[in-house]
Design a protein around this motif. Structure first.
Motif, PDB file in Angstrom:
ATOM      1  N   ILE A   1       0.853  -1.196   0.000  1.00  0.00           N
ATOM      2  CA  ILE A   1       0.000   0.000   0.000  1.00  0.00           C
ATOM      3  C   ILE A   1       0.890   1.248   0.000  1.00  0.00           C
ATOM      4  CG2 ILE A   1      -1.697   1.341   1.315  1.00  0.00           C
ATOM      5  CD1 ILE A   1      -2.880  -1.328   2.314  1.00  0.00           C
ATOM      6  N   ALA A   2       1.920   1.225   0.871  1.00  0.00           N
ATOM      7  CA  ALA A   2       2.811   2.385   0.983  1.00  0.00           C
ATOM      8  C   ALA A   2       3.529   2.653  -0.336  1.00  0.00           C
ATOM      9  CB  ALA A   2       3.820   2.156   2.104  1.00  0.00           C
ATOM     10  N   ASN A   3       3.872   1.599  -1.077  1.00  0.00           N
ATOM     11  CA  ASN A   3       4.590   1.760  -2.352  1.00  0.00           C
ATOM     12  C   ASN A   3       3.661   2.102  -3.514  1.00  0.00           C
ATOM     13  OD1 ASN A   3       6.809   1.017  -0.905  1.00  0.00           O
ATOM     14  ND2 ASN A   3       7.171  -0.932  -1.953  1.00  0.00           N
ATOM     15  N   GLY A   4       2.368   2.188  -3.235  1.00  0.00           N
ATOM     16  CA  GLY A   4       1.418   2.527  -4.299  1.00  0.00           C
ATOM     17  C   GLY A   4       1.053   1.359  -5.197  1.00  0.00           C
ATOM     18  N   ASN A   5       1.217   0.125  -4.716  1.00  0.00           N
ATOM     19  CA  ASN A   5       0.874  -1.055  -5.521  1.00  0.00           C
ATOM     20  C   ASN A   5      -0.424  -1.732  -5.058  1.00  0.00           C
ATOM     21  OD1 ASN A   5       4.242  -1.322  -5.248  1.00  0.00           O
ATOM     22  ND2 ASN A   5       3.337  -1.319  -7.304  1.00  0.00           N
ATOM     23  N   ALA A   6      -0.996  -1.218  -3.968  1.00  0.00           N
ATOM     24  CA  ALA A   6      -2.216  -1.855  -3.470  1.00  0.00           C
ATOM     25  C   ALA A   6      -3.119  -0.790  -2.872  1.00  0.00           C
ATOM     26  CB  ALA A   6      -1.863  -2.905  -2.420  1.00  0.00           C
ATOM     27  N   TYR A   7      -4.416  -1.085  -2.814  1.00  0.00           N
ATOM     28  CA  TYR A   7      -5.368  -0.112  -2.262  1.00  0.00           C
ATOM     29  C   TYR A   7      -6.427  -0.823  -1.452  1.00  0.00           C
ATOM     30  CZ  TYR A   7      -7.951  -1.691  -6.443  1.00  0.00           C
ATOM     31  OH  TYR A   7      -8.556  -2.462  -7.398  1.00  0.00           O
ATOM     32  N   GLU A   8      -6.907  -0.078  -0.460  1.00  0.00           N
ATOM     33  CA  GLU A   8      -7.945  -0.621   0.407  1.00  0.00           C
ATOM     34  C   GLU A   8      -9.295  -0.135  -0.065  1.00  0.00           C
ATOM     35  OE1 GLU A   8      -7.925   0.832   4.418  1.00  0.00           O
ATOM     36  OE2 GLU A   8      -9.632  -0.436   4.965  1.00  0.00           O
ATOM     37  N   VAL A   9     -10.254  -1.054  -0.111  1.00  0.00           N
ATOM     38  CA  VAL A   9     -11.611  -0.639  -0.463  1.00  0.00           C
ATOM     39  C   VAL A   9     -12.604  -1.616   0.168  1.00  0.00           C
ATOM     40  CG1 VAL A   9     -11.408  -1.776  -2.728  1.00  0.00           C
ATOM     41  CG2 VAL A   9     -13.177  -0.063  -2.396  1.00  0.00           C
ATOM     42  N   GLU A  10     -13.543  -1.083   0.913  1.00  0.00           N
ATOM     43  CA  GLU A  10     -14.596  -1.874   1.561  1.00  0.00           C
ATOM     44  C   GLU A  10     -14.050  -3.067   2.355  1.00  0.00           C
ATOM     45  OE1 GLU A  10     -17.816  -2.825  -1.112  1.00  0.00           O
ATOM     46  OE2 GLU A  10     -17.728  -0.865  -2.065  1.00  0.00           O
ATOM     47  N   GLY A  11     -13.036  -2.805   3.160  1.00  0.00           N
ATOM     48  CA  GLY A  11     -12.478  -3.874   4.015  1.00  0.00           C
ATOM     49  C   GLY A  11     -11.577  -4.842   3.268  1.00  0.00           C
ATOM     50  N   HIS A  12     -11.484  -4.698   1.943  1.00  0.00           N
ATOM     51  CA  HIS A  12     -10.591  -5.524   1.130  1.00  0.00           C
ATOM     52  C   HIS A  12      -9.315  -4.740   0.844  1.00  0.00           C
ATOM     53  CE1 HIS A  12     -14.472  -7.384   0.280  1.00  0.00           C
ATOM     54  NE2 HIS A  12     -13.841  -8.423  -0.247  1.00  0.00           N
ATOM     55  N   VAL A  13      -8.219  -5.465   0.657  1.00  0.00           N
ATOM     56  CA  VAL A  13      -7.051  -4.828   0.066  1.00  0.00           C
ATOM     57  C   VAL A  13      -6.786  -5.550  -1.251  1.00  0.00           C
ATOM     58  CG1 VAL A  13      -4.645  -4.155   0.323  1.00  0.00           C
ATOM     59  CG2 VAL A  13      -6.099  -4.312   2.349  1.00  0.00           C
ATOM     60  N   LEU A  14      -6.622  -4.769  -2.307  1.00  0.00           N
ATOM     61  CA  LEU A  14      -6.423  -5.342  -3.639  1.00  0.00           C
ATOM     62  C   LEU A  14      -5.083  -4.923  -4.207  1.00  0.00           C
ATOM     63  CD1 LEU A  14      -9.993  -4.556  -4.900  1.00  0.00           C
ATOM     64  CD2 LEU A  14      -9.067  -6.837  -4.551  1.00  0.00           C
ATOM     65  N   PHE A  15      -4.482  -5.805  -4.966  1.00  0.00           N
ATOM     66  CA  PHE A  15      -3.250  -5.454  -5.675  1.00  0.00           C
ATOM     67  C   PHE A  15      -3.633  -4.799  -6.988  1.00  0.00           C
ATOM     68  CE2 PHE A  15       0.349  -5.859  -8.423  1.00  0.00           C
ATOM     69  CZ  PHE A  15       1.436  -5.700  -7.577  1.00  0.00           C
ATOM     70  N   ASP A  16      -2.978  -3.683  -7.280  1.00  0.00           N
ATOM     71  CA  ASP A  16      -3.267  -2.904  -8.476  1.00  0.00           C
ATOM     72  C   ASP A  16      -2.352  -3.377  -9.608  1.00  0.00           C
ATOM     73  OD1 ASP A  16      -3.496  -0.959 -10.399  1.00  0.00           O
ATOM     74  OD2 ASP A  16      -2.854   0.702  -9.103  1.00  0.00           O
ATOM     75  N   VAL A  17      -2.864  -4.241 -10.483  1.00  0.00           N
ATOM     76  CA  VAL A  17      -1.972  -4.854 -11.489  1.00  0.00           C
ATOM     77  C   VAL A  17      -1.387  -3.820 -12.456  1.00  0.00           C
ATOM     78  CG1 VAL A  17      -2.994  -7.167 -11.426  1.00  0.00           C
ATOM     79  CG2 VAL A  17      -3.882  -5.490 -13.027  1.00  0.00           C
ATOM     80  N   ARG A  18      -2.107  -2.712 -12.664  1.00  0.00           N
ATOM     81  CA  ARG A  18      -1.594  -1.683 -13.599  1.00  0.00           C
ATOM     82  C   ARG A  18      -0.378  -0.953 -13.028  1.00  0.00           C
ATOM     83  NH1 ARG A  18      -3.956  -2.426 -18.718  1.00  0.00           N
ATOM     84  NH2 ARG A  18      -6.057  -3.172 -18.344  1.00  0.00           N
ATOM     85  N   SER A  19      -0.132  -1.142 -11.716  1.00  0.00           N
ATOM     86  CA  SER A  19       1.024  -0.467 -11.102  1.00  0.00           C
ATOM     87  C   SER A  19       2.320  -1.242 -11.327  1.00  0.00           C
ATOM     88  CB  SER A  19       0.799  -0.301  -9.600  1.00  0.00           C
ATOM     89  OG  SER A  19       0.962  -1.559  -8.946  1.00  0.00           O
ATOM     90  N   PHE A  20       2.204  -2.447 -11.883  1.00  0.00           N
ATOM     91  CA  PHE A  20       3.390  -3.279 -12.094  1.00  0.00           C
ATOM     92  C   PHE A  20       3.476  -3.613 -13.581  1.00  0.00           C
ATOM     93  CE2 PHE A  20       5.340  -7.716 -11.756  1.00  0.00           C
ATOM     94  CZ  PHE A  20       6.623  -7.246 -11.516  1.00  0.00           C
ATOM     95  N   PRO A  21       4.295  -2.846 -14.312  1.00  0.00           N
ATOM     96  CA  PRO A  21       4.319  -2.993 -15.781  1.00  0.00           C
ATOM     97  C   PRO A  21       4.664  -4.409 -16.240  1.00  0.00           C
ATOM     98  CG  PRO A  21       5.582  -1.072 -15.067  1.00  0.00           C
ATOM     99  CD  PRO A  21       5.211  -1.808 -13.834  1.00  0.00           C
ATOM    100  N   GLU A  22       5.377  -5.160 -15.395  1.00  0.00           N
ATOM    101  CA  GLU A  22       5.774  -6.506 -15.831  1.00  0.00           C
ATOM    102  C   GLU A  22       4.710  -7.561 -15.559  1.00  0.00           C
ATOM    103  OE1 GLU A  22       9.645  -7.528 -14.427  1.00  0.00           O
ATOM    104  OE2 GLU A  22      10.466  -5.630 -15.115  1.00  0.00           O
ATOM    105  N   TYR A  23       3.553  -7.125 -15.086  1.00  0.00           N
ATOM    106  CA  TYR A  23       2.509  -8.100 -14.783  1.00  0.00           C
ATOM    107  C   TYR A  23       2.132  -8.862 -16.057  1.00  0.00           C
ATOM    108  CZ  TYR A  23      -1.465 -10.342 -12.612  1.00  0.00           C
ATOM    109  OH  TYR A  23      -2.316 -11.298 -12.108  1.00  0.00           O
TER     110      TYR A  23
END
Ligand code: AMP
Ligand code: ZN
Length: 472
Positions: free
Chosen positions: A133-155
């Motif tokens: 979350i601190a590195n800007g790769n994940a976000y919290e929403v409605e009690g969930h934490v999700l990984f933001d795949v668009r934040s990692f170009p090599e995904y």
């Protein structure tokens, strides 16, 4: 030094293997979710890694390899099993871990150095999610934490697809709160009746993928040598592990080599719990198919090829192992395995090639023994199944399946004779021969082989003798 070559899914090439630190070669294998018996397919990665670890210990030294395999003991399938059976989650996972150990032990697979359980690493998972979350790769929403795949170009690089292709072809769960349909869960909220841990995002539990990232980092460090699992895990599980680990440890590069085994199949389809086309390792053991026989069959196909289990393969393996065990009975193993066998294994774990080498070693029982043991066959104590086989022979006799008994007896006798030729001790052969003659058989031995004939002459003689006994 033996050069090891492995097919690396990451580069899609067969490459020479160079460890990060030869004094500590580090491997991670994705382990089972513990709610039920392991099916035969689940044993394949375990045996592949068992052979790999044996090779690495041979090359780098027994104390210079660290092998980690996890137990996933938090999962909705476990919760469902607990609810359905009225048992506690703990009871189910403990029992399943014990079964898993017993079944994999029976296949001759050495236990890993560490077998972390997900529930023991929740703290590390929470810390890793916080970093993401601190590195800007994940976000919290409605009690969930999700990984933001668009934040990692090599995904997508590991599995060789782009995020857009994935979305087009995927059947992903589209939750309204996801920024991108491919974003995946790192943490999710738990209901009161579900297992849960306190976290900065409320009481909840981790997603599956974060487990392996957190446990491998804790036990092997953020960069290590080899990560494995079945090819079915390449996407999304391993792709997600790469994303999490590389983003949480930007200075590291996670697993250098990715090793994926192909699937064990049933009639062309992957054996799996969800398809219901599975049988467990225990089913086979209960049918008196020895662990050693199962091991032989699984190793006789290269790990990168799909394979089927057939009864024919099991029968053939049993006969071959009988032969080898008789040949190497009372023999001391040679000091080292045959170099060609080691070379075969070092060449991308070519186990069928190694077995072919063993077939050529039949006239050198000590070398056969040391070489077979290198890949975990002909281990001391594993031959108890032979005695069970003898018992089975007895019951076949009782069932009157006589021709089959004769054929097998002939084969056994041939082996015992070969044995006698080497040891120059013919006493066992002679004893067996007279027992068979007493039983009314004619034993014809020639260079070409041994033939057992139900001989009318012998039967006549025996009947005459019985008649004579009755007279006197
Ligand atoms: P699972 O419990 O389904 O996560 O599987 C545990 C391990 O077994 C993973 O490494 C899977 O890739 C592997 N696996 C599952 N099914 C098969 C199969 N049919 N053949 C080979 N490996 C499999
Ligand atoms: Zn994993």
């Amino acid at each position: 030094m033996v050069e090891i070559r492995l097919t690396n899914t990451r580069t899609r090439k067969k490459e020479a293997f160079t460890p990060i630190d030869p004094r500590n070669v580090r491997l991670y294998l994705c382990g089972p979710t513990v709610y039920d018996r392991a099916h035969l397919g689940n044993a394949r990665p375990v045996l592949v890694f068992d052979v790999l670890v044996r090779l690495l210990r041979h090359v780098y030294g027994a104390d210079h390899v660290t092998y980690v395999r996890n137990f996933t003991d938090v999962d909705d399938k476990i919760n469902a099993r607990a609810a359905a059976t009225g048992r506690t989650i703990r009871e189910i996972t403990e029992e399943t871990v014990a079964w898993y150990h017993a079944d994999m032990d029976a296949l001759g697979a050495a236990r890993p150095d560490h077998e972390p359980r997900a529930t023991e690493y929740i703290v590390q998972m929470i810390a890793m999610i916080e970093t993401l979350i601190a590195n800007g790769n994940a976000y919290e929403v409605e009690g969930h934490v999700l990984f933001d795949v668009r934040s990692f170009p090599e995904y997508g690089r590991l599995s060789g697809r782009s995020v857009d292709d994935m979305i087009a072809g995927a059947r992903v769960e589209v939750a309204p709160f996801k920024r991108d349909p491919m974003d995946f869960v790192l943490w999710k909220p738990s209901e009161a009746d579900q297992p849960g841990w306190d976290s900065p995002w409320g009481r909840g539990r981790p997603g599956w993928h974060i487990e392996c990232s957190a446990m491998s980092a804790a036990l092997l460090g953020p960069s290590f040598d080899i990560h494995g699992g079945g090819i079915d895990l390449q996407f999304p599980h391993h792709e997600n592990e790469v994303a999490q680990s590389c983003c949480a440890h930007p200075q590291a590069d996670f697993a250098h080599v990715w090793l994926h085994n192909e699937m064990l199949q049933v009639e062309g389809k992957k054996m799996s719990k969800s398809l219901g086309n599975f049988f467990t390792v225990r089913d086979l053991l209960d049918r008196r198919i020895a662990g050693e026989v199962i091991r032989y069959v699984l190793l006789s196909t290269h790990y990168r090829k799909p394979m089927d289990w057939t009864q024919g393969k099991a029968d053939e393996a049993r006969d071959i192992l009988w032969q080898w065990r008789l040949l190497s009975k009372n023999v001391e193993p040679a000091e080292a395995p045959h170099p060609e066998l080691v070379e075969a294994i070092a060449n991308d774990l070519n186990t069928p090639g190694a077995i072919a080498v063993l077939h050529r070693l039949k006239d050198d029982p000590p070398l056969l023994l040391s070489s077979a043991r290198f890949i975990g066959l002909l281990q001391v104590g594993d031959d108890e199944w032979m005695r069970a086989d003898f018992d089975a022979l007895d019951s076949q006799v009782a069932l009157g399946d006589f021709d089959q008994v004769l054929t097998r007896l002939q084969d056994r006798l041939a082996q015992i004779r070969a044995d006698a030729m080497t040891s120059k001790d013919f006493s066992r052969l002679d004893r067996l021969k007279s027992a068979l003659i007493d039983a009314g058989l004619e034993v014809r031995m020639s260079k070409a082989g041994i033939e057992l004939v139900v001989s009318p002459t012998t039967v006549q003689k025996n009947v005459a003798r019985i008649a004579e006994d009755l007279e006197t």
